[in-house]
Design a protein around this motif. Sequence first.
Motif, PDB file in Angstrom:
ATOM      1  N   ILE A 159       0.821  -1.340   0.023  1.00  0.00           N
ATOM      2  CA  ILE A 159      -0.027  -0.022   0.161  1.00  0.00           C
ATOM      3  C   ILE A 159       1.041   1.101   0.000  1.00  0.00           C
ATOM      4  O   ILE A 159       0.527   2.333  -0.633  1.00  0.00           O
ATOM      5  N   ALA A 160       2.042   1.235   0.944  1.00  0.00           N
ATOM      6  CA  ALA A 160       2.706   2.366   0.848  1.00  0.00           C
ATOM      7  C   ALA A 160       3.625   2.501  -0.616  1.00  0.00           C
ATOM      8  O   ALA A 160       3.653   3.689  -0.989  1.00  0.00           O
ATOM      9  N   LEU A 161       4.053   1.455  -1.207  1.00  0.00           N
ATOM     10  CA  LEU A 161       4.518   1.761  -2.332  1.00  0.00           C
ATOM     11  C   LEU A 161       3.695   2.081  -3.553  1.00  0.00           C
ATOM     12  O   LEU A 161       3.982   2.779  -4.397  1.00  0.00           O
ATOM     13  N   ARG A 162       2.221   1.626  -3.371  1.00  0.00           N
ATOM     14  CA  ARG A 162       1.402   1.990  -4.280  1.00  0.00           C
ATOM     15  C   ARG A 162       1.215   3.508  -4.226  1.00  0.00           C
ATOM     16  O   ARG A 162       1.220   4.165  -5.047  1.00  0.00           O
ATOM     17  N   ARG A 163       1.136   4.056  -2.941  1.00  0.00           N
ATOM     18  CA  ARG A 163       1.121   5.598  -2.857  1.00  0.00           C
ATOM     19  C   ARG A 163       2.385   6.251  -3.464  1.00  0.00           C
ATOM     20  O   ARG A 163       2.081   7.460  -4.092  1.00  0.00           O
ATOM     21  N   LEU A 164       3.252   5.791  -3.285  1.00  0.00           N
ATOM     22  CA  LEU A 164       4.508   6.469  -3.921  1.00  0.00           C
ATOM     23  C   LEU A 164       4.471   6.383  -5.377  1.00  0.00           C
ATOM     24  O   LEU A 164       4.899   7.223  -6.102  1.00  0.00           O
ATOM     25  N   ALA A 165       4.148   5.324  -5.763  1.00  0.00           N
ATOM     26  CA  ALA A 165       4.197   5.062  -7.346  1.00  0.00           C
ATOM     27  C   ALA A 165       3.088   5.969  -7.802  1.00  0.00           C
ATOM     28  O   ALA A 165       3.141   6.481  -8.991  1.00  0.00           O
ATOM     29  N   GLN A 166       1.998   6.216  -7.337  1.00  0.00           N
ATOM     30  CA  GLN A 166       0.937   6.921  -7.820  1.00  0.00           C
ATOM     31  C   GLN A 166       1.476   8.513  -7.862  1.00  0.00           C
ATOM     32  O   GLN A 166       1.258   9.269  -9.020  1.00  0.00           O
ATOM     33  N   VAL A 167       2.262   9.113  -6.845  1.00  0.00           N
ATOM     34  CA  VAL A 167       2.762  10.262  -6.832  1.00  0.00           C
ATOM     35  C   VAL A 167       3.661  10.523  -8.186  1.00  0.00           C
ATOM     36  O   VAL A 167       3.670  11.418  -8.810  1.00  0.00           O
ATOM     37  N   SER A 168       4.475   9.375  -8.183  1.00  0.00           N
ATOM     38  CA  SER A 168       5.644   9.459  -8.904  1.00  0.00           C
ATOM     39  C   SER A 168       5.057   9.447 -10.469  1.00  0.00           C
ATOM     40  O   SER A 168       5.408  10.203 -11.364  1.00  0.00           O
ATOM     41  N   GLU A 169       4.015   8.540 -10.647  1.00  0.00           N
ATOM     42  CA  GLU A 169       3.497   8.433 -12.234  1.00  0.00           C
ATOM     43  C   GLU A 169       2.743   9.797 -12.077  1.00  0.00           C
ATOM     44  O   GLU A 169       2.689  10.251 -13.416  1.00  0.00           O
ATOM     45  N   GLN A 216      -6.502  24.572 -18.563  1.00  0.00           N
ATOM     46  CA  GLN A 216      -6.259  23.656 -19.222  1.00  0.00           C
ATOM     47  C   GLN A 216      -6.766  22.121 -18.767  1.00  0.00           C
ATOM     48  O   GLN A 216      -6.926  21.928 -17.447  1.00  0.00           O
ATOM     49  N   THR A 217      -7.930  21.544 -19.260  1.00  0.00           N
ATOM     50  CA  THR A 217      -8.675  20.511 -18.793  1.00  0.00           C
ATOM     51  C   THR A 217      -8.123  19.139 -19.356  1.00  0.00           C
ATOM     52  O   THR A 217      -8.648  18.237 -19.057  1.00  0.00           O
ATOM     53  N   GLU A 218      -7.403  18.961 -20.626  1.00  0.00           N
ATOM     54  CA  GLU A 218      -7.157  17.937 -21.261  1.00  0.00           C
ATOM     55  C   GLU A 218      -5.931  17.428 -20.575  1.00  0.00           C
ATOM     56  O   GLU A 218      -4.855  18.109 -20.131  1.00  0.00           O
ATOM     57  N   VAL A 219      -5.913  16.282 -20.192  1.00  0.00           N
ATOM     58  CA  VAL A 219      -4.587  15.468 -19.738  1.00  0.00           C
ATOM     59  C   VAL A 219      -3.880  14.930 -20.768  1.00  0.00           C
ATOM     60  O   VAL A 219      -4.103  14.076 -21.417  1.00  0.00           O
ATOM     61  N   SER A 220      -2.662  15.366 -20.670  1.00  0.00           N
ATOM     62  CA  SER A 220      -1.717  14.733 -21.791  1.00  0.00           C
ATOM     63  C   SER A 220      -1.158  13.518 -21.101  1.00  0.00           C
ATOM     64  O   SER A 220      -0.448  13.544 -20.239  1.00  0.00           O
ATOM     65  N   GLY A 221      -1.318  12.586 -22.101  1.00  0.00           N
ATOM     66  CA  GLY A 221      -0.860  11.269 -21.689  1.00  0.00           C
ATOM     67  C   GLY A 221       0.696  11.007 -21.378  1.00  0.00           C
ATOM     68  O   GLY A 221       1.445  10.287 -21.606  1.00  0.00           O
ATOM     69  N   ARG A 235       3.355  12.267 -15.593  1.00  0.00           N
ATOM     70  CA  ARG A 235       2.257  12.977 -16.684  1.00  0.00           C
ATOM     71  C   ARG A 235       2.222  14.167 -16.483  1.00  0.00           C
ATOM     72  O   ARG A 235       1.674  14.877 -17.317  1.00  0.00           O
ATOM     73  N   PHE A 236       2.366  14.878 -15.325  1.00  0.00           N
ATOM     74  CA  PHE A 236       2.321  16.351 -15.268  1.00  0.00           C
ATOM     75  C   PHE A 236       3.590  16.897 -14.727  1.00  0.00           C
ATOM     76  O   PHE A 236       3.573  17.355 -13.629  1.00  0.00           O
ATOM     77  N   PRO A 237       4.593  16.861 -15.798  1.00  0.00           N
ATOM     78  CA  PRO A 237       5.977  17.363 -15.405  1.00  0.00           C
ATOM     79  C   PRO A 237       6.061  18.610 -14.700  1.00  0.00           C
ATOM     80  O   PRO A 237       6.929  18.817 -13.750  1.00  0.00           O
ATOM     81  N   ASP A 238       5.416  19.565 -14.856  1.00  0.00           N
ATOM     82  CA  ASP A 238       5.222  20.734 -14.328  1.00  0.00           C
ATOM     83  C   ASP A 238       4.699  20.800 -12.990  1.00  0.00           C
ATOM     84  O   ASP A 238       4.544  22.003 -12.331  1.00  0.00           O
ATOM     85  N   SER A 249     -10.516  20.355  -6.290  1.00  0.00           N
ATOM     86  CA  SER A 249      -9.082  20.859  -6.831  1.00  0.00           C
ATOM     87  C   SER A 249      -8.599  20.245  -8.229  1.00  0.00           C
ATOM     88  O   SER A 249      -9.219  18.973  -8.354  1.00  0.00           O
ATOM     89  N   ASP A 250      -8.156  20.953  -9.112  1.00  0.00           N
ATOM     90  CA  ASP A 250      -8.123  20.153 -10.467  1.00  0.00           C
ATOM     91  C   ASP A 250      -6.281  20.059 -10.455  1.00  0.00           C
ATOM     92  O   ASP A 250      -5.870  19.626 -11.484  1.00  0.00           O
ATOM     93  N   ASN A 251      -5.541  20.028  -9.211  1.00  0.00           N
ATOM     94  CA  ASN A 251      -4.236  19.837  -9.178  1.00  0.00           C
ATOM     95  C   ASN A 251      -4.023  18.425  -8.899  1.00  0.00           C
ATOM     96  O   ASN A 251      -4.108  18.123  -7.594  1.00  0.00           O
ATOM     97  N   ILE A 252      -3.880  17.479  -9.589  1.00  0.00           N
ATOM     98  CA  ILE A 252      -3.936  16.142  -9.193  1.00  0.00           C
ATOM     99  C   ILE A 252      -2.821  15.825  -8.168  1.00  0.00           C
ATOM    100  O   ILE A 252      -3.315  14.825  -7.275  1.00  0.00           O
ATOM    101  N   GLU A 253      -1.844  16.439  -8.436  1.00  0.00           N
ATOM    102  CA  GLU A 253      -0.799  15.719  -7.330  1.00  0.00           C
ATOM    103  C   GLU A 253      -0.966  16.484  -5.956  1.00  0.00           C
ATOM    104  O   GLU A 253      -0.774  15.376  -5.019  1.00  0.00           O
TER     105      GLU A 253
END
Lengths: 221, 221
Positions: free
Chosen positions: A192-202, A216-221, A206-209, B75-79
């Motif tokens: 569960i802990a690794l799942r949380r970390l992987a979600q944040v990292s993923e 902007q409402t579109e999520v860039s893959g 996906r949202f490098p900034d 919020s629309d800030n996923i992180e």
Amino acid sequence: MRIGELSKRTGVAVPTIKYYLREGMLQPGERTSPNQARYDETHIHRLRLVRALIDVGGLPVATVKEVLTSVDSPSDNIEKLLGTVQHALFPAPPPSQEAAMQEAAEQQVRAMIDELGWYCRDGHPAVSALATVLVSAQALGHGEFLDTVRRYVAIAEQIGVVDLDYIADRRFVDGMVESVVVGTVLGDTALIALRRLAQVSESAKRFPDRRRPEGQTEVSG
Amino acid sequence: MRIGELSKRTGVAVPTIKYYLREGMLQPGERTSPNQARYDETHIHRLRLVRALIDVGGLPVATVKEVLTSVDSPSDNIEKLLGTVQHALFPAPPPSQEAAMQEAAEQQVRAMIDELGWYCRDGHPAVSALATVLVSAQALGHGEFLDTVRRYVAIAEQIGVVDLDYIADRRFVDGMVESVVVGTVLGDTALIALRRLAQVSESAKRFPDRRRPEGQTEVSG
């Protein structure tokens, strides 16, 4: 050692140790007088196990008691052992309000298991737990969560392989029971802990900034 | 509808509904008289969400309250959103008795995260949770559980991808917040249930006769 030192070495308060003794969760020490007993390393180990299950695994005391009963009844039948520990660790969720939906979801889960060629005996608590998840998701308008669960399946297969490797590797060390318990409980928390970390990292990938630009409402893959 | 019908349609007892109203976990109905209020489908949805978090997710009421606060602050800030929900869902475990070991284990976890190229800001509760798992395993003489955790990492990466796909797919339906909450909580339960089933299945595969023959101590791969 006396109970005071046992407490000091494990960080468990004396009244708590006495409670575990009364509840049979900790084996009695060797009586040295009517009011005193001597404890040894096996007591330290057992207290650490109890605290790991409660503090790290987040298990309620009643569940810990039940799990310890399996630890105290060694068996070399891995499947039976897994069954006992899993039943203690995965109490059936409260019966769903919607019995018909629950039954249909359990059929769906069993069909999925058959399709996968997984072995699973009838009445495994994980089947009804999974069915309850699907019923809840459906009731909340998240019916397509089923697709996520289907994608989890291949992932869970990999977890099963890692877990059985661990149990097999440990089987000569202190019996398999404790490895099954420790691996299952600590493993749940670790995953569960690794799942949380992987979600944040993923999400960061996906949202490098690290935030969606204004408007902007579109999520860039 | 009146509170009685709300209770009937959701299976939640009237006193429990009143408790949720008092605690602010359920939005007030529309007052129709000093002693009566009218409820609608949004109340049904919210009660289902509360019950899913408690019954399926196994969350304590205090945690549910905290999670609902994020649901109510869209919020629309996923992180940021992930961060808020994850903090509510993953309270830091009680401080380890062995502060030095805990600190060393956290360093180890952070080094592992860096090595993976994962993004993770300081103070994420999953880092200390994972460190606590490692300290416990070590204290119980299961130090090699670290190898299992390392093998879990690649598996967790796949889970993160599936989870972010789900959140991204749902983002126009009812806002992302509820999807993050539902996906995280139901997903935890689904993954743990699938892990149990996969363990049993993998065990049956390795021991096709479903038990080790008498006297045999070697596990055949």
